[in-house]
Write an enzyme that holds these catalytic residues in place. Sequence first.
Site, mmCIF file in Angstrom:
data_model
loop_
_atom_site.group_PDB
_atom_site.id
_atom_site.type_symbol
_atom_site.label_atom_id
_atom_site.label_comp_id
_atom_site.label_asym_id
_atom_site.label_seq_id
_atom_site.Cartn_x
_atom_site.Cartn_y
_atom_site.Cartn_z
ATOM 1 N N SER A 128 0.824 -1.206 0.000
ATOM 2 C CA SER A 128 0.000 0.000 0.000
ATOM 3 C C SER A 128 0.854 1.250 0.000
ATOM 4 O O SER A 128 0.336 2.343 -0.142
ATOM 5 C CB SER A 128 -0.936 -0.007 1.204
ATOM 6 O OG SER A 128 -0.223 -0.348 2.356
ATOM 7 N N GLU A 162 -4.855 -0.094 -8.314
ATOM 8 C CA GLU A 162 -3.861 0.931 -8.664
ATOM 9 C C GLU A 162 -2.643 0.170 -9.200
ATOM 10 O O GLU A 162 -2.101 -0.699 -8.505
ATOM 11 C CB GLU A 162 -3.514 1.679 -7.359
ATOM 12 C CG GLU A 162 -3.050 3.087 -7.506
ATOM 13 C CD GLU A 162 -2.854 3.761 -6.129
ATOM 14 O OE1 GLU A 162 -2.833 3.077 -5.080
ATOM 15 O OE2 GLU A 162 -2.730 4.985 -6.119
HETATM 16 N N1 3HC Z 1 -15.945 -9.306 1.516
HETATM 17 C C1 3HC Z 1 -16.825 -9.429 0.523
HETATM 18 N N2 3HC Z 1 -17.952 -8.702 0.420
HETATM 19 C C2 3HC Z 1 -18.185 -7.808 1.387
HETATM 20 C C3 3HC Z 1 -17.327 -7.631 2.479
HETATM 21 C C4 3HC Z 1 -16.163 -8.429 2.525
HETATM 22 N N3 3HC Z 1 -15.264 -8.306 3.491
HETATM 23 N N4 3HC Z 1 -17.851 -6.667 3.274
HETATM 24 C C5 3HC Z 1 -19.002 -6.259 2.707
HETATM 25 N N5 3HC Z 1 -19.193 -6.938 1.566
HETATM 26 C C6 3HC Z 1 -20.301 -6.772 0.631
HETATM 27 C C7 3HC Z 1 -21.593 -7.238 1.239
HETATM 28 O O1 3HC Z 1 -21.812 -8.622 0.989
HETATM 29 C C8 3HC Z 1 -22.612 -6.375 0.511
HETATM 30 O O2 3HC Z 1 -22.922 -6.944 -0.756
HETATM 31 P P1 3HC Z 1 -24.430 -6.808 -1.349
HETATM 32 O O3 3HC Z 1 -24.694 -5.333 -1.436
HETATM 33 O O4 3HC Z 1 -24.304 -7.470 -2.687
HETATM 34 O O5 3HC Z 1 -25.275 -7.541 -0.370
HETATM 35 C C9 3HC Z 1 -21.871 -5.067 0.228
HETATM 36 O O6 3HC Z 1 -20.470 -5.361 0.371
HETATM 37 C C10 3HC Z 1 -22.258 -4.008 1.198
HETATM 38 O O7 3HC Z 1 -22.050 -4.534 2.491
HETATM 39 P P2 3HC Z 1 -22.955 -4.218 3.740
HETATM 40 O O8 3HC Z 1 -24.374 -3.980 3.293
HETATM 41 O O9 3HC Z 1 -22.715 -5.242 4.783
HETATM 42 O O10 3HC Z 1 -22.348 -2.911 4.367
HETATM 43 P P3 3HC Z 1 -22.178 -1.475 3.775
HETATM 44 O O11 3HC Z 1 -23.259 -1.096 2.837
HETATM 45 O O12 3HC Z 1 -21.928 -0.661 4.976
HETATM 46 O O13 3HC Z 1 -20.825 -1.577 2.912
HETATM 47 C C11 3HC Z 1 -18.492 -1.523 2.652
HETATM 48 C C12 3HC Z 1 -19.633 -2.083 3.468
HETATM 49 C C13 3HC Z 1 -18.525 -2.089 1.233
HETATM 50 C C14 3HC Z 1 -17.210 -1.970 3.335
HETATM 51 C C15 3HC Z 1 -18.660 0.061 2.602
HETATM 52 O O14 3HC Z 1 -18.818 0.571 3.890
HETATM 53 C C16 3HC Z 1 -17.473 0.748 1.960
HETATM 54 O O15 3HC Z 1 -17.354 0.828 0.747
HETATM 55 N N6 3HC Z 1 -16.582 1.298 2.823
HETATM 56 C C17 3HC Z 1 -15.375 1.982 2.356
HETATM 57 C C18 3HC Z 1 -14.328 0.940 2.047
HETATM 58 C C19 3HC Z 1 -13.047 1.577 1.602
HETATM 59 O O16 3HC Z 1 -12.879 2.779 1.528
HETATM 60 N N7 3HC Z 1 -12.074 0.710 1.305
HETATM 61 C C20 3HC Z 1 -10.762 1.140 0.917
HETATM 62 C C21 3HC Z 1 -9.898 1.163 2.115
HETATM 63 S S1 3HC Z 1 -8.285 1.723 1.743
HETATM 64 C C22 3HC Z 1 -7.489 0.338 1.214
HETATM 65 O O17 3HC Z 1 -7.976 -0.758 1.227
HETATM 66 C C23 3HC Z 1 -6.100 0.568 0.745
HETATM 67 C C24 3HC Z 1 -5.064 0.160 1.731
HETATM 68 O O18 3HC Z 1 -3.805 0.397 1.147
HETATM 69 C C25 3HC Z 1 -5.144 0.861 3.052
#
Ligand code: 3HC
Length: 295
Positions: A128, A162
């Site tokens: 990252s 990325e």
């Molecule tokens: N694995 C697979 N699918 C997942 C999951 C996981 N760990 N967590 C959630 N999901 C899926 C759910 O199954 C659901 O699918 P559906 O809509 O088809 O039923 C969908 O994601 C939405 O999940 P939820 O309804 O349970 O919850 P939310 O609507 O609150 O969404 C989230 C959860 C997708 C995590 C949303 O909050 C989100 O997009 N958050 C921001 C995540 C983000 O910014 N990630 C980047 C982080 S930075 C990074 O990774 C880089 C590193 O270098 C630090």
Amino acid sequence: MPENTTEVKTIAVIGAGQMGEGIAQVAAVSRFSVIVYDVSSDALRRCQESHKKRITKLSEKPPEKGGIPPADVEPVLARIKYVHNLSPVGGADVAIEAVVENFDLKKKIFHELAHTLTGRQILATNTSSIGITSIAASVGAAAERVVGMHFFNPVPVMKLVEVIKGIQTSQETVERTIALAKALGKTPIPANDRAGFISNRVLMPMINEGFYAWMEGVAEPRNIDEIMKLGCNFPMGPLELADFIGLDTCVNIMDVMADGLNDDRYRACPLLKQLVAAGRMGKKTGRGVYEYPKA
Ligand code: 3HC
């Protein structure tokens, strides 16, 4: 599911943690054979159990939301092999490393990968923030095959990869990596090799500022997060997102950016560092900014 128009058949995923698990799942669902390698049998077992649960659950979703037919669950699971020695990885066309953010560990792994995969195989890292150029420097002539493939958490949900070109990375490697990311159903976007690349260079200062605002008493954590969710349409506020990423990971990334970009404005907020020192790493340890009772 996108069609695999690349020459890649087998993907080795190095590291069975949260990111490796997600990358392996996406690869198997996209019809690649997958080898998950980890030195820890426990990590491999947890990864396999989680794959069973998550891939079975995919059969309850419609195809437009990434769902698969129930009849595909077993074949997808059967495409993933779990190994704790490196020799089977020699049969892969691509290796994607997703171990913890530790430069010495990554250097060691890339040294081993370069000796195991001696052909044209892409040697990708999901780092990252650590420089691709520095990782590539540990593999001699294979450096031109080293590339950054930065996935986002949760990997099955987040669309971006990325793609980062180190100084030694060949243009051919970049193009093959872009094609591979597309075959995995992702949207590849290129960036050059500067600490934090684009995603974390922009994201981490926002998260850090959330901690400063909390430390200075501008608002309580819940209100900081709600303000950013409702006011800016973010799915998670900065403090909740930090818990999701891992507070220790955030501090590590900020350290790499502060050192790599020679600028103290990227240093982690004292309160964030204090929570890490207290063992409050976020969701994965049950407590970070917030508490996460076990389900
Ligand atoms: N694995 C697979 N699918 C997942 C999951 C996981 N760990 N967590 C959630 N999901 C899926 C759910 O199954 C659901 O699918 P559906 O809509 O088809 O039923 C969908 O994601 C939405 O999940 P939820 O309804 O349970 O919850 P939310 O609507 O609150 O969404 C989230 C959860 C997708 C995590 C949303 O909050 C989100 O997009 N958050 C921001 C995540 C983000 O910014 N990630 C980047 C982080 S930075 C990074 O990774 C880089 C590193 O270098 C630090």
